[in-house]
Design a protein around this motif. Sequence first.
Motif, short mmCIF file in Angstrom:
data_model
loop_
_atom_site.label_atom_id
_atom_site.label_comp_id
_atom_site.label_asym_id
_atom_site.label_seq_id
_atom_site.Cartn_x
_atom_site.Cartn_y
_atom_site.Cartn_z
N GLY A 187 -5.40 1.72 3.45
CA GLY A 187 -4.25 1.96 4.32
C GLY A 187 -4.56 2.89 5.48
N GLN A 188 -5.77 3.40 5.57
CA GLN A 188 -6.09 4.37 6.63
C GLN A 188 -7.56 4.20 7.05
OE1 GLN A 188 -5.36 8.04 4.56
NE2 GLN A 188 -7.27 7.90 3.42
N ALA A 189 -7.84 4.55 8.31
CA ALA A 189 -9.23 4.47 8.81
C ALA A 189 -10.09 5.37 7.94
CB ALA A 189 -9.28 4.89 10.27
N PRO A 190 -11.32 5.03 7.63
CA PRO A 190 -12.06 3.86 8.11
C PRO A 190 -11.92 2.62 7.20
CG PRO A 190 -13.55 5.33 6.97
CD PRO A 190 -12.18 5.96 6.89
N PHE A 191 -10.82 2.48 6.48
CA PHE A 191 -10.51 1.28 5.69
C PHE A 191 -11.63 0.93 4.70
CE2 PHE A 191 -8.85 0.86 10.07
CZ PHE A 191 -7.52 1.07 9.79
N ALA A 192 -12.03 1.96 3.93
CA ALA A 192 -13.17 1.76 3.02
C ALA A 192 -12.76 0.97 1.78
CB ALA A 192 -13.72 3.11 2.60
N LEU A 193 -13.55 -0.04 1.46
CA LEU A 193 -13.36 -0.80 0.22
C LEU A 193 -14.03 -0.05 -0.92
CD1 LEU A 193 -14.43 -4.12 1.84
CD2 LEU A 193 -12.33 -3.97 0.50
N ALA A 194 -13.44 -0.11 -2.11
CA ALA A 194 -14.11 0.49 -3.27
C ALA A 194 -15.42 -0.25 -3.52
CB ALA A 194 -13.21 0.41 -4.50
N THR A 195 -15.40 -1.56 -3.40
CA THR A 195 -16.63 -2.35 -3.45
C THR A 195 -16.42 -3.60 -2.63
OG1 THR A 195 -18.13 -3.63 -4.83
CG2 THR A 195 -15.89 -3.42 -5.65
N SER A 196 -17.47 -3.98 -1.89
CA SER A 196 -17.35 -5.20 -1.09
C SER A 196 -18.21 -6.32 -1.67
CB SER A 196 -17.78 -4.92 0.36
OG SER A 196 -19.09 -4.42 0.38
N ASP B 99 -6.70 1.44 -6.88
CA ASP B 99 -5.67 1.91 -5.96
C ASP B 99 -6.09 1.53 -4.52
OD1 ASP B 99 -3.90 3.32 -4.38
OD2 ASP B 99 -3.86 5.08 -5.70
N PRO B 100 -5.21 0.83 -3.76
CA PRO B 100 -5.61 0.39 -2.41
C PRO B 100 -5.44 1.48 -1.35
CG PRO B 100 -3.42 -0.43 -2.91
CD PRO B 100 -3.88 0.34 -4.13
N PHE B 101 -5.22 2.74 -1.79
CA PHE B 101 -4.91 3.84 -0.86
C PHE B 101 -5.85 3.86 0.35
CE2 PHE B 101 -5.69 8.22 0.47
CZ PHE B 101 -4.41 8.62 0.80
N GLU B 102 -7.17 3.79 0.11
CA GLU B 102 -8.14 3.93 1.20
C GLU B 102 -8.04 2.79 2.22
OE1 GLU B 102 -9.86 6.45 1.89
OE2 GLU B 102 -9.56 7.60 0.05
N VAL C 18 0.86 -1.19 0.00
CA VAL C 18 0.00 0.00 0.00
C VAL C 18 0.89 1.24 0.00
CG1 VAL C 18 -1.75 1.29 1.29
CG2 VAL C 18 -1.91 -1.20 1.16
N SER C 19 1.97 1.22 0.80
CA SER C 19 2.88 2.38 0.84
C SER C 19 3.53 2.58 -0.52
CB SER C 19 4.01 2.21 1.85
OG SER C 19 3.55 1.68 3.00
N TYR C 20 3.90 1.47 -1.19
CA TYR C 20 4.53 1.60 -2.50
C TYR C 20 3.58 2.34 -3.45
CZ TYR C 20 6.93 0.55 -6.84
OH TYR C 20 7.57 0.67 -8.04
N ALA C 21 2.29 1.97 -3.38
CA ALA C 21 1.31 2.63 -4.25
C ALA C 21 1.17 4.10 -3.89
CB ALA C 21 -0.04 1.91 -4.13
N MET C 22 1.29 4.41 -2.58
CA MET C 22 1.15 5.81 -2.16
C MET C 22 2.34 6.65 -2.60
SD MET C 22 -0.07 5.47 1.76
CE MET C 22 -1.70 5.01 2.28
N MET C 23 3.53 6.06 -2.53
CA MET C 23 4.75 6.84 -2.75
C MET C 23 5.16 6.89 -4.22
SD MET C 23 5.92 6.74 0.68
CE MET C 23 7.65 6.78 0.69
N ASN C 24 4.62 6.00 -5.04
CA ASN C 24 5.07 5.95 -6.44
C ASN C 24 3.88 6.12 -7.37
OD1 ASN C 24 8.05 4.87 -6.20
ND2 ASN C 24 6.79 3.68 -4.77
#
Length: 679
Positions: free
Chosen positions: A322-331, A317-320, A259-265
């Motif tokens: 990585g942080q509260a409230p940990f929302a999925l794009a779709t469940s 992008d899995p950005f969300e 997730v950090s790799y996606a955030m930083m790059n």
Amino acid sequence: MSNDPLVIFTPSGKRGRFPVGTPILTAARQLGVDLDSVCGGRGICSKCQITPSCGEFPKHGVTVADTALSGWNAVEERYDQKRGLPKGRRLGCQATVQGDVVIDVPPESQVHRQVVRKRAEVREITLNPTIRLACVEVEQPDMHKPTGDLERLRAALRAATGQDSIGFDRHLLRDLQPTLRKGNWQVTAALHQPRDDADPSVVALWPGFFEGPLYGLAVDLGSTTIAGHLCNLSTGEVVASAGLMNPQIRFGEDLMSRVSYAMMNKGGDLEMTDAVRAGLNQLVTDITAEAGADRSAILDTVFVMNPVMHHLFLGIDPFELGQAPFALATSDALSLMARDLGLSIAPGTRAYILPCIAGHVGADAAGVALSEAPDQSEDLVLVVDVGTNAEILLGDKRGVLACSSPTGPAFEGAQISAGQRAAPGAIERVEIDPVTKEPRFRVIGSDLWSDDDGFDAAIAATGVTGICGSGIIEVIAEMRMAGLVDASGLIGSAEQTGSLRCFADGRTHSYRLWDGSADHGPITVTNGDIRAIQMAKAALYSGARLLMDKRGVNKVDRVVLAGAFGAHISAKHAMVLGMIPDCPLDKVTSAGNAAGTGARIALLNRSARDQIETLVGRIEKIETAVEPRFQEHFVNASALPNASDPFAILRSVVDLPDPSFNTGGGDSGAGGRRRRRRG
Ligand code: FES
């Protein structure tokens, strides 16, 4: 009452009266008997095989004469000469009713047969795949009745299947006309029907009669490994299994680093999407090669994975996450085209992704729920899928709760000084004599214990290279039982423990498990190793304990350890460490790769897709990060086995000394005990 002959089918027990001359296949269809047919009764497919029985049947109240069915006909004769019919078998579409008869439908002629699962305690899978074959004769074109070839194909399929509406994949249109003519107006269609009540669609087409085999692929897309099972869709049999390392590992070992790799790059998420899709295509190549199958014969695929893998596979992008409230794009569960996920299989291949339960509890946990069915359990069961993130389910028929707990990679050998992945040479089993404090161990690749004759020769090729996840759990639990480690997780000194294997190592002590060889230095367990395992197991236990709080219970009836790692953990050692709640040891079982099994169930039985979607909607999700009691449970669970839970059931069968090296006190409690039996 009609005087028509009585037809009784076994094993279903369905019965009815039919006029003389009725084909057995027709009788079966009218009674709703599960008898297969691909060719619609034209004597081509042999899927409708039945076994008639003669003689007295007091249980059914009939006597069956040997003239109860029509004689062997030319179609059966031709089929028998060309392909062979097993002795005693008839084609159900050719044999007609002449008198009272008892007909057995063998398993291979049943559409919804049971697929046997290896473990005895779990339910069998009912075969009900999304893909079926139908071989039909299509009316030839006629200038006086100008209709398209597709419309006439649809009419033939409607008549053969009894379905009102039949879809047709656009990619097939280009080849439709040559295919019909090549087959001389006979074609076999693969129909995809995602649900029992959905309209089927033609997803592949062959000239003439095509009998497969067709395959489905069930995939557990893990952050470390990708594991797949290739299944024959008409038998349910697993024809090949394959696994490979997830190529995303180069972007980060654990999920958060990805997730950090996606955030930083910029574009990093898409790089990882490409990597995992390339890995899946490699898996398809490997698994079809192993089975000797054509990749274009795979027409259905099912995937389970954790939420981060879910997003990266889908190109989100899995950005969300990585942080509260940990929302999925779709469940929700997703039904897609496999080609839209970058998979090179057949153009019409479908992909089904199980629903995610919550931001940290993914489709893999849904797979575990489908496989282990806690919602159908009479007793209260705790299901733990142990990995870098433990996914935990607690429930019974009254309801199911779920959470995940951040155990980290210690259970996989990471963060452990001598830790390594499970591979030849890794220590996987350990015993420590409670009197002498001397260890012995086994390494992956040899069945011999280290004090057995021939051990050195047996491991000459691999050596002793480190300790894998199950080995580290065993050694720490054994150290605890032998009085080498106290309840707080502190290793004692040589004086405190009476073992020269304990030695000062900086400000704490370490235990020398193996003295080393000419090629490899000694293998030790440090206090840092024990701390890492304490953190991981405290996270696991606290998650389970939170679910128990929510449920208002202090104990569970049974525990199921899932995941590849769960298959190797010994129940006793896991409980000595307090990884799992106290319960009778014989009530702790291993489910192996339950997430992968769940994927296989959803692949082979389309009704299971409805089941899991309904269950996931009902599961109560608990977010451990915001639960105030998590920290309190975590602190208590850091002790071995636990500071507040007495673990009375465990202590009734395991001698667990309680010294505290910090206060310098205590008898190790190990004195006088005999060496435990081997094995
Ligand atoms: S239904 Fe195909 S051979 Fe009988």
